[in-house]
Design a protein around this motif. Structure first.
Motif, PDB file in Angstrom:
ATOM      1  N   PHE A  96       4.408 -16.082  -3.207  1.00 31.23           N
ATOM      2  CA  PHE A  96       3.531 -15.695  -4.303  1.00 31.23           C
ATOM      3  C   PHE A  96       4.306 -14.774  -5.248  1.00 31.23           C
ATOM      4  O   PHE A  96       5.213 -14.045  -4.835  1.00 31.23           O
ATOM      5  N   TYR A  97       3.913 -14.832  -6.512  1.00 29.47           N
ATOM      6  CA  TYR A  97       4.598 -14.097  -7.559  1.00 29.47           C
ATOM      7  C   TYR A  97       3.583 -13.201  -8.259  1.00 29.47           C
ATOM      8  O   TYR A  97       2.480 -13.656  -8.587  1.00 29.47           O
ATOM      9  N   ALA A  98       3.946 -11.961  -8.462  1.00 29.05           N
ATOM     10  CA  ALA A  98       3.019 -11.009  -9.077  1.00 29.05           C
ATOM     11  C   ALA A  98       3.736 -10.250 -10.178  1.00 29.05           C
ATOM     12  O   ALA A  98       4.917  -9.916 -10.056  1.00 29.05           O
ATOM     13  N   TRP A  99       2.999  -9.976 -11.248  1.00 31.58           N
ATOM     14  CA  TRP A  99       3.575  -9.254 -12.373  1.00 31.58           C
ATOM     15  C   TRP A  99       2.508  -8.383 -13.017  1.00 31.58           C
ATOM     16  O   TRP A  99       1.300  -8.661 -12.916  1.00 31.58           O
ATOM     17  N   PRO A 100       2.935  -7.301 -13.672  1.00 30.87           N
ATOM     18  CA  PRO A 100       1.963  -6.452 -14.376  1.00 30.87           C
ATOM     19  C   PRO A 100       1.267  -7.259 -15.465  1.00 30.87           C
ATOM     20  O   PRO A 100       1.886  -8.099 -16.137  1.00 30.87           O
ATOM     21  N   ARG A 101      -0.006  -6.997 -15.642  1.00 30.88           N
ATOM     22  CA  ARG A 101      -0.766  -7.781 -16.610  1.00 30.88           C
ATOM     23  C   ARG A 101      -0.188  -7.684 -18.015  1.00 30.88           C
ATOM     24  O   ARG A 101      -0.289  -8.624 -18.807  1.00 30.88           O
ATOM     25  N   GLU A 102       0.492  -6.583 -18.304  1.00 31.61           N
ATOM     26  CA  GLU A 102       1.077  -6.444 -19.637  1.00 31.61           C
ATOM     27  C   GLU A 102       2.284  -7.363 -19.851  1.00 31.61           C
ATOM     28  O   GLU A 102       2.744  -7.517 -20.991  1.00 31.61           O
ATOM     29  N   ALA A 160      -6.121 -10.091   0.899  1.00 34.96           N
ATOM     30  CA  ALA A 160      -6.025  -8.636   0.791  1.00 34.96           C
ATOM     31  C   ALA A 160      -4.921  -8.177  -0.150  1.00 34.96           C
ATOM     32  O   ALA A 160      -5.121  -7.251  -0.950  1.00 34.96           O
ATOM     33  N   VAL A 161      -3.735  -8.781  -0.056  1.00 34.88           N
ATOM     34  CA  VAL A 161      -2.623  -8.316  -0.887  1.00 34.88           C
ATOM     35  C   VAL A 161      -2.880  -8.590  -2.367  1.00 34.88           C
ATOM     36  O   VAL A 161      -2.730  -7.683  -3.193  1.00 34.88           O
ATOM     37  N   PRO A 162      -3.280  -9.807  -2.772  1.00 32.96           N
ATOM     38  CA  PRO A 162      -3.590 -10.010  -4.188  1.00 32.96           C
ATOM     39  C   PRO A 162      -4.725  -9.117  -4.687  1.00 32.96           C
ATOM     40  O   PRO A 162      -4.697  -8.662  -5.838  1.00 32.96           O
ATOM     41  N   ALA A 163      -5.737  -8.856  -3.847  1.00 29.64           N
ATOM     42  CA  ALA A 163      -6.835  -7.978  -4.270  1.00 29.64           C
ATOM     43  C   ALA A 163      -6.329  -6.560  -4.507  1.00 29.64           C
ATOM     44  O   ALA A 163      -6.738  -5.891  -5.473  1.00 29.64           O
ATOM     45  N   PHE A 164      -5.449  -6.077  -3.635  1.00 22.41           N
ATOM     46  CA  PHE A 164      -4.865  -4.749  -3.810  1.00 22.41           C
ATOM     47  C   PHE A 164      -4.082  -4.688  -5.119  1.00 22.41           C
ATOM     48  O   PHE A 164      -4.198  -3.729  -5.889  1.00 22.41           O
ATOM     49  N   ASP A 215      -3.916  -3.748 -11.673  1.00 25.52           N
ATOM     50  CA  ASP A 215      -3.741  -4.516 -12.903  1.00 25.52           C
ATOM     51  C   ASP A 215      -2.521  -5.427 -12.847  1.00 25.52           C
ATOM     52  O   ASP A 215      -1.728  -5.503 -13.788  1.00 25.52           O
ATOM     53  N   TYR A 216      -2.401  -6.113 -11.714  1.00 27.89           N
ATOM     54  CA  TYR A 216      -1.360  -7.122 -11.533  1.00 27.89           C
ATOM     55  C   TYR A 216      -1.988  -8.510 -11.472  1.00 27.89           C
ATOM     56  O   TYR A 216      -3.120  -8.673 -10.998  1.00 27.89           O
ATOM     57  N   VAL A 217      -1.235  -9.500 -11.920  1.00 27.91           N
ATOM     58  CA  VAL A 217      -1.597 -10.909 -11.794  1.00 27.91           C
ATOM     59  C   VAL A 217      -0.802 -11.494 -10.627  1.00 27.91           C
ATOM     60  O   VAL A 217       0.402 -11.252 -10.518  1.00 27.91           O
ATOM     61  N   THR A 218      -1.453 -12.258  -9.740  1.00 25.48           N
ATOM     62  CA  THR A 218      -0.766 -12.917  -8.636  1.00 25.48           C
ATOM     63  C   THR A 218      -1.005 -14.417  -8.715  1.00 25.48           C
ATOM     64  O   THR A 218      -2.151 -14.867  -8.823  1.00 25.48           O
ATOM     65  N   ARG A 267       0.833  -1.200   0.000  1.00 24.66           N
ATOM     66  CA  ARG A 267       0.000   0.000   0.000  1.00 24.66           C
ATOM     67  C   ARG A 267       0.876   1.262   0.000  1.00 24.66           C
ATOM     68  O   ARG A 267       0.532   2.263  -0.638  1.00 24.66           O
ATOM     69  N   GLY A 268       2.006   1.199   0.677  1.00 25.93           N
ATOM     70  CA  GLY A 268       2.932   2.320   0.678  1.00 25.93           C
ATOM     71  C   GLY A 268       3.751   2.423  -0.586  1.00 25.93           C
ATOM     72  O   GLY A 268       4.544   3.367  -0.740  1.00 25.93           O
ATOM     73  N   ALA A 269       3.578   1.465  -1.495  1.00 21.76           N
ATOM     74  CA  ALA A 269       4.287   1.475  -2.781  1.00 21.76           C
ATOM     75  C   ALA A 269       3.323   1.658  -3.951  1.00 21.76           C
ATOM     76  O   ALA A 269       3.690   1.405  -5.103  1.00 21.76           O
ATOM     77  N   ARG A 270       2.095   2.113  -3.677  1.00 31.38           N
ATOM     78  CA  ARG A 270       1.073   2.200  -4.722  1.00 31.38           C
ATOM     79  C   ARG A 270       1.554   3.024  -5.919  1.00 31.38           C
ATOM     80  O   ARG A 270       1.448   2.590  -7.080  1.00 31.38           O
ATOM     81  N   ASP A 271       2.078   4.215  -5.676  1.00 35.47           N
ATOM     82  CA  ASP A 271       2.509   5.068  -6.783  1.00 35.47           C
ATOM     83  C   ASP A 271       3.695   4.464  -7.524  1.00 35.47           C
ATOM     84  O   ASP A 271       3.792   4.582  -8.753  1.00 35.47           O
ATOM     85  N   THR A 272       4.585   3.815  -6.786  1.00 38.30           N
ATOM     86  CA  THR A 272       5.734   3.158  -7.416  1.00 38.30           C
ATOM     87  C   THR A 272       5.268   2.028  -8.327  1.00 38.30           C
ATOM     88  O   THR A 272       5.782   1.859  -9.446  1.00 38.30           O
ATOM     89  N   LEU A 273       4.291   1.258  -7.873  1.00 37.68           N
ATOM     90  CA  LEU A 273       3.763   0.167  -8.694  1.00 37.68           C
ATOM     91  C   LEU A 273       3.092   0.697  -9.955  1.00 37.68           C
ATOM     92  O   LEU A 273       3.243   0.128 -11.043  1.00 37.68           O
ATOM     93  N   ARG A 274       2.363   1.769  -9.833  1.00 39.84           N
ATOM     94  CA  ARG A 274       1.707   2.360 -11.001  1.00 39.84           C
ATOM     95  C   ARG A 274       2.713   2.939 -11.981  1.00 39.84           C
ATOM     96  O   ARG A 274       2.560   2.829 -13.203  1.00 39.84           O
ATOM     97  N   ARG A 275       3.747   3.584 -11.451  1.00 41.85           N
ATOM     98  CA  ARG A 275       4.696   4.301 -12.301  1.00 41.85           C
ATOM     99  C   ARG A 275       5.732   3.374 -12.932  1.00 41.85           C
ATOM    100  O   ARG A 275       6.022   3.480 -14.131  1.00 41.85           O
ATOM    101  N   CYS A 276       6.272   2.439 -12.130  1.00 44.26           N
ATOM    102  CA  CYS A 276       7.414   1.647 -12.589  1.00 44.26           C
ATOM    103  C   CYS A 276       7.038   0.249 -13.080  1.00 44.26           C
ATOM    104  O   CYS A 276       7.811  -0.358 -13.826  1.00 44.26           O
ATOM    105  N   ARG A 277       5.916  -0.297 -12.641  1.00 46.46           N
ATOM    106  CA  ARG A 277       5.431  -1.620 -13.040  1.00 46.46           C
ATOM    107  C   ARG A 277       6.456  -2.728 -12.769  1.00 46.46           C
ATOM    108  O   ARG A 277       6.786  -3.546 -13.638  1.00 46.46           O
ATOM    109  N   PRO A 278       6.976  -2.803 -11.545  1.00 47.00           N
ATOM    110  CA  PRO A 278       7.926  -3.868 -11.224  1.00 47.00           C
ATOM    111  C   PRO A 278       7.239  -5.216 -11.070  1.00 47.00           C
ATOM    112  O   PRO A 278       6.026  -5.301 -10.854  1.00 47.00           O
TER     113      PRO A 278
END
Length: 239
Positions: free
Chosen positions: A219-225, A168-172, A177-180, A140-151
């Protein structure tokens, strides 16, 4: 599939964040990836001292003694003791280890907390999170970083440390627009396929070691793109 294999296969040059670096089990191999700069967070003083020694002479590694969370401040880092022996891998800002058996004690450290977004990093390409129940606050404290950088991300999520964290974490992340997924038997499985009663059965008490088999907690998560790229990492595809 393990964390270093996943992060290496999807590696792109830039800043890799290791949240909960401990002794540097992932910090050191990540620092060897081409074009990598590792930003490692470890709030437990004893672990930070060993991490500092392990990373001496590595200019591509920056160490920070704070915990990551969703807002700047201070927090109690609770370190459980089992018959007087520190269980460092269980140190947590999310639980206090109160109410367990007579062999379980606790030592508390007051630590600084920052949000990853406050650093405004421009080039984060991967984030590893192991925060013993505080993973939701970290992302949650990395929301803008996730949106901007798509790590890409790896996350250790355990119901025994934080009830509801595997929901909660996968839903967030899904909202960003991440896949977990989790990996089991050489296949990717969506987080919705996690049977918590049979795959995450373990005690929150550090004196009790029994766990379900399998015990799925990475768990592994990646941007949907990057979905096609990530799914090709396992020969079995998707379960």
């Amino acid at each position: 599939m393990n964390e270093i294999g996943f992060l290496s296969a999807l590696h792109r040059p830039g800043t890799l964040v290791d949240a909960g670096a401990h002794d540097g089990l992932l910090t050191l191999p990540l620092a060897r990836l081409p074009g990598a700069r590792v930003l490692a967070f470890e709030p437990l003083p004893s672990a930070f001292a060993r991490l500092s020694a392990a990373c001496a002479g590595l200019p591509q590694v920056t160490l920070r003694p704070e915990a990551l969370g969703d807002a700047p401040g201070r927090a109690a880092l609770s370190l459980p003791l089992l018959d007087g022996v520190a269980q460092e891998q269980w140190a947590s800002t999310a639980k206090d280890y109160a109410g367990f058996g007579p062999g379980v004690g606790v030592r508390r450290h007051e630590v600084a907390v920052i949000a990853l977004d406050d650093l405004a990093l421009p080039d984060v390409t991967a984030i590893k999170v192991d925060a013993e129940g505080a993973e939701y606050e970290v992302v949650r404290g990395a929301r803008d970083t996730l949106r901007r950088c798509r790590p890409v991300l790896t996350l250790e999520l355990e119901e025994r440390h934080r009830e509801g964290s595997t929901f909660a974490v996968p839903a967030f992340l899904d909202a960003l627009d991440y896949v977990t997924c989790f990996a089991l038997e050489e296949r990717w499985h969506p987080v919705a396929a996690l049977d918590r009663a049979t795959m995450q059965r373990a005690s929150p008490d550090p004196s009790m070691f029994a766990a379900s088999d399998p015990y799925v907690f990475t768990f592994y998560a990646w941007p949907r793109e990057r979905d096609d790229e990530a799914r090709r990492l396992l020969p079995g595809g998707t379960g």
